[in-house]
Motif scaffolding. Structure first.
Motif, PDB file in Angstrom:
ATOM      1  N   ASN A 134     -10.545   7.419   3.020  1.00 43.40           N
ATOM      2  CA  ASN A 134     -10.532   8.260   1.809  1.00 43.40           C
ATOM      3  C   ASN A 134      -9.203   8.224   1.072  1.00 43.40           C
ATOM      4  O   ASN A 134      -8.714   9.245   0.593  1.00 43.40           O
ATOM      5  N   MET A 135      -8.610   7.050   0.991  1.00 45.85           N
ATOM      6  CA  MET A 135      -7.321   6.917   0.309  1.00 45.85           C
ATOM      7  C   MET A 135      -7.526   6.666  -1.173  1.00 45.85           C
ATOM      8  O   MET A 135      -8.485   6.002  -1.576  1.00 45.85           O
ATOM      9  N   ASP A 136      -6.587   7.177  -1.961  1.00 46.12           N
ATOM     10  CA  ASP A 136      -6.618   6.854  -3.381  1.00 46.12           C
ATOM     11  C   ASP A 136      -5.948   5.494  -3.581  1.00 46.12           C
ATOM     12  O   ASP A 136      -5.344   4.935  -2.675  1.00 46.12           O
ATOM     13  N   THR A 137      -6.085   4.979  -4.785  1.00 43.24           N
ATOM     14  CA  THR A 137      -5.619   3.626  -5.074  1.00 43.24           C
ATOM     15  C   THR A 137      -4.114   3.487  -4.892  1.00 43.24           C
ATOM     16  O   THR A 137      -3.633   2.461  -4.405  1.00 43.24           O
ATOM     17  N   GLU A 138      -3.366   4.500  -5.259  1.00 46.50           N
ATOM     18  CA  GLU A 138      -1.914   4.432  -5.120  1.00 46.50           C
ATOM     19  C   GLU A 138      -1.505   4.326  -3.652  1.00 46.50           C
ATOM     20  O   GLU A 138      -0.650   3.515  -3.298  1.00 46.50           O
ATOM     21  N   ASP A 139      -2.112   5.149  -2.797  1.00 49.95           N
ATOM     22  CA  ASP A 139      -1.804   5.064  -1.369  1.00 49.95           C
ATOM     23  C   ASP A 139      -2.250   3.729  -0.782  1.00 49.95           C
ATOM     24  O   ASP A 139      -1.570   3.144   0.053  1.00 49.95           O
ATOM     25  N   MET A 140      -3.408   3.237  -1.236  1.00 53.23           N
ATOM     26  CA  MET A 140      -3.882   1.941  -0.753  1.00 53.23           C
ATOM     27  C   MET A 140      -2.886   0.843  -1.115  1.00 53.23           C
ATOM     28  O   MET A 140      -2.586  -0.018  -0.289  1.00 53.23           O
ATOM     29  N   ALA A 141      -2.381   0.886  -2.336  1.00 59.87           N
ATOM     30  CA  ALA A 141      -1.400  -0.121  -2.764  1.00 59.87           C
ATOM     31  C   ALA A 141      -0.142  -0.032  -1.911  1.00 59.87           C
ATOM     32  O   ALA A 141       0.425  -1.054  -1.508  1.00 59.87           O
ATOM     33  N   ARG A 142       0.281   1.189  -1.600  1.00 61.67           N
ATOM     34  CA  ARG A 142       1.473   1.383  -0.768  1.00 61.67           C
ATOM     35  C   ARG A 142       1.229   0.833   0.638  1.00 61.67           C
ATOM     36  O   ARG A 142       2.076   0.136   1.201  1.00 61.67           O
ATOM     37  N   VAL A 143       0.066   1.123   1.205  1.00 65.28           N
ATOM     38  CA  VAL A 143      -0.265   0.664   2.554  1.00 65.28           C
ATOM     39  C   VAL A 143      -0.322  -0.862   2.615  1.00 65.28           C
ATOM     40  O   VAL A 143       0.186  -1.480   3.549  1.00 65.28           O
ATOM     41  N   LEU A 144      -0.921  -1.457   1.597  1.00 63.14           N
ATOM     42  CA  LEU A 144      -1.116  -2.909   1.606  1.00 63.14           C
ATOM     43  C   LEU A 144       0.067  -3.674   1.042  1.00 63.14           C
ATOM     44  O   LEU A 144       0.091  -4.906   1.076  1.00 63.14           O
ATOM     45  N   GLY A 145       1.050  -2.958   0.508  1.00 63.54           N
ATOM     46  CA  GLY A 145       2.226  -3.617  -0.048  1.00 63.54           C
ATOM     47  C   GLY A 145       1.901  -4.430  -1.283  1.00 63.54           C
ATOM     48  O   GLY A 145       2.409  -5.537  -1.457  1.00 63.54           O
ATOM     49  N   THR A 147       0.025  -4.057  -5.612  1.00 60.47           N
ATOM     50  CA  THR A 147      -0.073  -3.203  -6.796  1.00 60.47           C
ATOM     51  C   THR A 147      -1.444  -2.537  -6.860  1.00 60.47           C
ATOM     52  O   THR A 147      -2.404  -2.988  -6.221  1.00 60.47           O
ATOM     53  N   ARG A 148      -1.521  -1.488  -7.674  1.00 61.84           N
ATOM     54  CA  ARG A 148      -2.810  -0.821  -7.872  1.00 61.84           C
ATOM     55  C   ARG A 148      -3.809  -1.779  -8.531  1.00 61.84           C
ATOM     56  O   ARG A 148      -4.990  -1.746  -8.216  1.00 61.84           O
ATOM     57  N   THR A 149      -3.330  -2.612  -9.428  1.00 67.33           N
ATOM     58  CA  THR A 149      -4.210  -3.576 -10.090  1.00 67.33           C
ATOM     59  C   THR A 149      -4.849  -4.512  -9.070  1.00 67.33           C
ATOM     60  O   THR A 149      -6.051  -4.794  -9.136  1.00 67.33           O
ATOM     61  N   THR A 150      -4.055  -4.980  -8.114  1.00 65.79           N
ATOM     62  CA  THR A 150      -4.592  -5.848  -7.067  1.00 65.79           C
ATOM     63  C   THR A 150      -5.620  -5.108  -6.230  1.00 65.79           C
ATOM     64  O   THR A 150      -6.663  -5.663  -5.881  1.00 65.79           O
ATOM     65  N   VAL A 151      -5.356  -3.852  -5.936  1.00 60.72           N
ATOM     66  CA  VAL A 151      -6.316  -3.047  -5.171  1.00 60.72           C
ATOM     67  C   VAL A 151      -7.626  -2.933  -5.946  1.00 60.72           C
ATOM     68  O   VAL A 151      -8.714  -3.121  -5.384  1.00 60.72           O
ATOM     69  N   TYR A 152      -7.541  -2.627  -7.250  1.00 67.72           N
ATOM     70  CA  TYR A 152      -8.749  -2.534  -8.073  1.00 67.72           C
ATOM     71  C   TYR A 152      -9.522  -3.847  -8.069  1.00 67.72           C
ATOM     72  O   TYR A 152     -10.745  -3.859  -7.949  1.00 67.72           O
ATOM     73  N   ARG A 153      -8.819  -4.957  -8.183  1.00 65.51           N
ATOM     74  CA  ARG A 153      -9.480  -6.273  -8.183  1.00 65.51           C
ATOM     75  C   ARG A 153     -10.173  -6.543  -6.851  1.00 65.51           C
ATOM     76  O   ARG A 153     -11.299  -7.042  -6.811  1.00 65.51           O
ATOM     77  N   ARG A 154      -9.480  -6.234  -5.764  1.00 67.64           N
ATOM     78  CA  ARG A 154     -10.075  -6.456  -4.448  1.00 67.64           C
ATOM     79  C   ARG A 154     -11.292  -5.565  -4.230  1.00 67.64           C
ATOM     80  O   ARG A 154     -12.297  -5.999  -3.669  1.00 67.64           O
TER      81      ARG A 154
END
Length: 173
Positions: A134-145, A147-154
């Motif tokens: 249940n992570m938001d995009t910002e936390d996901m980007a931080r965890v994965l090292g 950007t938020r854009t990359t998270v959205y694309r994935r």
């Protein structure tokens, strides 16, 4: 940057608090990423060991603890999947070996589980972080090292692959 030395008894109490607060969540995350509950427990233990060693230098505060621990765990899962031993051992979890669920599991749930496990690692990570943790995009980007854009694309790519896979499974029935 100078490291602040935290007394041992405070560090141990902090580690216990982190383990009680995030242990179950990290176990689910690591199980989903490795496909093996026993291996996931090893990764969680190593995560907390590294967190304990890094408590002196951690500067994130309580609001970012889950992301910090999740990043350590995801990196350890990635390291594990890159190792030669891991690639040669069949680490898939058979559905029969899972404990009986509290609520009856529908066939669609198994199909979704199989489809998520079949995703490439980078896509499975974002799906698990979003829907399991249940992570938001910002936390996901931080965890994965990343950007938020990359998270959205994935997430978008994972969604499309899952949709295709599940529609294909429906058509086969």
């Amino acid at each position: 940057m100078d490291r602040v030395k935290v007394p041992g008894d405070i560090r141990e109490a902090e580690l216990i608090r982190l383990m009680e607060t995030y242990g179950g969540s990290l176990a689910r995350l690591c199980t989903a990423l490795t496909g093996d509950a026993d291996l996931a427990q090893d990764v969680v233990q190593e995560t907390f060991l590294r967190a304990y060693k890094g408590l002196d230098s951690y500067r994130g505060g309580r609001a970012q603890e889950k992301a910090w621990l999740s990043r350590i765990a995801v990196n350890l899962c990635r390291d594990m999947s890159r190792s030669k031993w891991f690639r040669w051992v069949d680490r898939r979890v058979s559905l029969d070996s899972l404990p009986e669920p509290a609520v009856p599991v529908q066939q669609e749930d198994w199909a979704l589980y199989d489809a998520v496990q079949a995703l490439p690692d980078r896509l499975r990570e974002v799906v698990v972080l979003r829907y399991n943790q249940n992570m938001d995009t910002e936390d996901m980007a931080r965890v994965l090292g990343t950007t938020r854009t990359t998270v959205y694309r994935r997430l978008d790519r994972a969604y499309r692959l899952l949709k295709d896979k599940l529609e294909e499974a429906d058509n086969d029935e």
